[in-house]
Design a protein around this motif. Structure first.
Motif, PDB file in Angstrom:
ATOM      1  N   GLU A 331      -6.569  18.708   2.043  1.00 46.46           N
ATOM      2  CA  GLU A 331      -5.750  17.670   2.847  1.00 46.46           C
ATOM      3  C   GLU A 331      -5.761  16.338   2.210  1.00 46.46           C
ATOM      4  OE1 GLU A 331      -7.680  19.789   6.984  1.00 46.46           O
ATOM      5  OE2 GLU A 331      -7.533  17.703   6.826  1.00 46.46           O
ATOM      6  N   VAL A 332      -4.845  15.576   2.607  1.00 46.02           N
ATOM      7  CA  VAL A 332      -4.486  14.414   2.200  1.00 46.02           C
ATOM      8  C   VAL A 332      -5.712  13.470   2.247  1.00 46.02           C
ATOM      9  CG1 VAL A 332      -3.286  12.115   2.669  1.00 46.02           C
ATOM     10  CG2 VAL A 332      -1.779  14.331   2.422  1.00 46.02           C
ATOM     11  N   ASN A 333      -5.997  12.843   1.229  1.00 49.59           N
ATOM     12  CA  ASN A 333      -7.228  11.794   1.172  1.00 49.59           C
ATOM     13  C   ASN A 333      -6.901  10.647   0.527  1.00 49.59           C
ATOM     14  OD1 ASN A 333      -7.493  12.485  -1.383  1.00 49.59           O
ATOM     15  ND2 ASN A 333      -9.772  13.276  -1.152  1.00 49.59           N
ATOM     16  N   VAL A 334      -5.521  10.269   0.070  1.00 46.07           N
ATOM     17  CA  VAL A 334      -5.106   9.260  -0.492  1.00 46.07           C
ATOM     18  C   VAL A 334      -3.531   8.967   0.126  1.00 46.07           C
ATOM     19  CG1 VAL A 334      -4.516   7.976  -2.667  1.00 46.07           C
ATOM     20  CG2 VAL A 334      -6.304   9.593  -2.785  1.00 46.07           C
ATOM     21  N   LEU A 335      -3.467   7.468   0.487  1.00 50.57           N
ATOM     22  CA  LEU A 335      -2.058   7.167   1.186  1.00 50.57           C
ATOM     23  C   LEU A 335      -1.317   6.544   0.128  1.00 50.57           C
ATOM     24  CD1 LEU A 335      -3.519   5.801   4.603  1.00 50.57           C
ATOM     25  CD2 LEU A 335      -2.533   8.062   4.024  1.00 50.57           C
ATOM     26  N   GLY A 336      -0.360   6.947  -0.146  1.00 50.11           N
ATOM     27  CA  GLY A 336       0.699   6.433  -1.049  1.00 50.11           C
ATOM     28  C   GLY A 336       1.267   4.938  -0.558  1.00 50.11           C
ATOM     29  N   SER A 337       1.310   4.888   0.729  1.00 51.40           N
ATOM     30  CA  SER A 337       1.851   3.575   0.989  1.00 51.40           C
ATOM     31  C   SER A 337       0.698   2.441   0.901  1.00 51.40           C
ATOM     32  CB  SER A 337       1.964   3.687   2.580  1.00 51.40           C
ATOM     33  OG  SER A 337       0.648   3.885   3.281  1.00 51.40           O
ATOM     34  N   VAL A 338      -0.481   2.910   0.677  1.00 55.47           N
ATOM     35  CA  VAL A 338      -1.577   1.965   0.278  1.00 55.47           C
ATOM     36  C   VAL A 338      -1.759   1.605  -1.122  1.00 55.47           C
ATOM     37  CG1 VAL A 338      -4.106   1.918   0.316  1.00 55.47           C
ATOM     38  CG2 VAL A 338      -2.994   2.280   2.400  1.00 55.47           C
TER      39      VAL A 338
END
Length: 353
Positions: A331-338
């Motif tokens: 599952e997603v664990n890194v946010l591209g917006s961040v």
């Protein structure tokens, strides 16, 4: 309801030691709850502290040897932690110790060899959380904000005061996060000038006076006028902060500490000013600097919430365990917006044992 048990490992930029957090995570109707069952900080012996500090200038062979040796050191520490506490863990997630972080040149390196850790513990391990994001054009940092969003949604801001101050918050449905400024990475180095490992409760800073010219120069550093995803590393501090501080050495340690503490408080305040008075969870070792917290309360337009010591000291280690769990679940664990990579993704290397 699903329950997962794991161990998070954090070695921060303050070089003070390894944080180990044995945690459980429960998922119920798409909401997560955490619990830190047992946690400990294992101080680095002086030999390791000096070795880590010297590695950014070392050659490739020395860095690789340190990577392997630190993996053995961490693996033995975690194995002892498990045995002494009779703990069960389904997985281990290790952040590693950052030696280089220069995402503009697509460089980030965390040492503490995962294969060596897994060999000691015999448990599935997840590490190398940052490299993929840097390769995608992101900063590779910060990574904790996804944990802030999913585990601490009752707070408007989550602020961590470690070697570097970083913050995360939701704005228009997006998670925003970035490094604000150095904290203990500079304060501890200044305290060493007086033969102290750190400024206990900020008492030395409290006895000093602000140096206006130095404060103005610190505030004028270009990083602070940047917008969007951004992160700081030891390289930036060595290049931008310490040369400024050295110009004012003759003013005395207490005054240098007072000035830099004021700088931290102003930087944090400016981060919040445009967003109104809301609740801010504050964790990390800097929370114990009472003078710093007092200056933050003076400047910051937010209600500062300081939690129990377990969360203050081990929130980051716990969240890296959570990020490791998300990696195992693909599952997603890194946010591209961040990070600025522009794409949410699932990052980390899985080593099965």
């Amino acid at each position: 309801m699903k329950t997962y048990t794991g161990i998070g490992i954090m070695s921060g930029t303050s070089h003070d030691g390894l944080d180990l957090a044995h945690c459980t995570f429960e998922e119920h109707e798409d909401k997560w709850k955490y619990r830190i069952i047992k946690a400990v900080t294992i101080p680095y012996p002086e030999s390791w502290k000096q070795r880590l500090l010297s590695l950014p200038e070392a050659d490739a062979e020395m860095i690789k040897r340190a990577d392997l040796d630190l993996g053995d050191y961490i693996g033995a520490a975690v194995s002892d932690f498990i045995k002494q506490g009779s703990l069960h863990a389904g997985f281990i997630a290790s952040h590693g110790h950052t030696i280089f972080h220069d995402p503009d040149r697509k460089i980030t390196l965390q040492i503490g060899n995962g294969e060596r850790i897994a060999k000691h513990c015999g448990i599935t391990l997840i590490n190398d959380f940052r490299s993929q994001d840097v390769a995608m054009g992101g900063q590779g940092a910060p990574l904790v904000p996804l944990g802030d969003r999913l585990l601490f949604s009752e707070y408007d801001y989550c602020l961590n005061l470690g070697g570097i101050a970083n913050i995360s918050y939701d704005e228009d449905g997006q998670r925003i996060a970035y490094d604000i400024c150095p904290v203990n990475m500079v304060l501890d180095q200044l305290a060493l000038k007086s033969g102290k490992a750190y400024d206990n409760k900020g008492s030395m800073a409290a006895s000093g006076a602000i140096i206006p010219a130095l404060l103005d120069q610190l505030e004028a550093l270009p990083y602070y006028s940047q917008s969007g995803p951004r992160s700081l590393g030891r390289e930036w501090v060595l290049e931008n902060i310490f040369p400024l501080m050295r110009k004012y050495d003759q003013q005395g340690v207490e005054n240098l500490l007072a000035t830099f503490t004021e700088h931290i408080a102003i930087r944090i305040s400016d981060t919040l000013q445009a967003k109104g008075s809301k609740k801010m969870l504050v964790t990390g070792g800097g929370v114990y600097n009472e003078f710093l917290v007092g200056r933050m309360k003076k400047h910051a337009d937010a209600s500062i919430i300081i939690p129990d010591p377990l969360l203050i000291e081990f929130k980051e280690a716990m969240i890296f365990a959570f990020l490791g769990l998300l990696r195992l679940r693909n599952e997603v664990n890194v946010l591209g917006s961040v990070t600025g990579s522009g794409k949410d993704h699932c990052s980390g290397t899985i080593i099965n044992k």
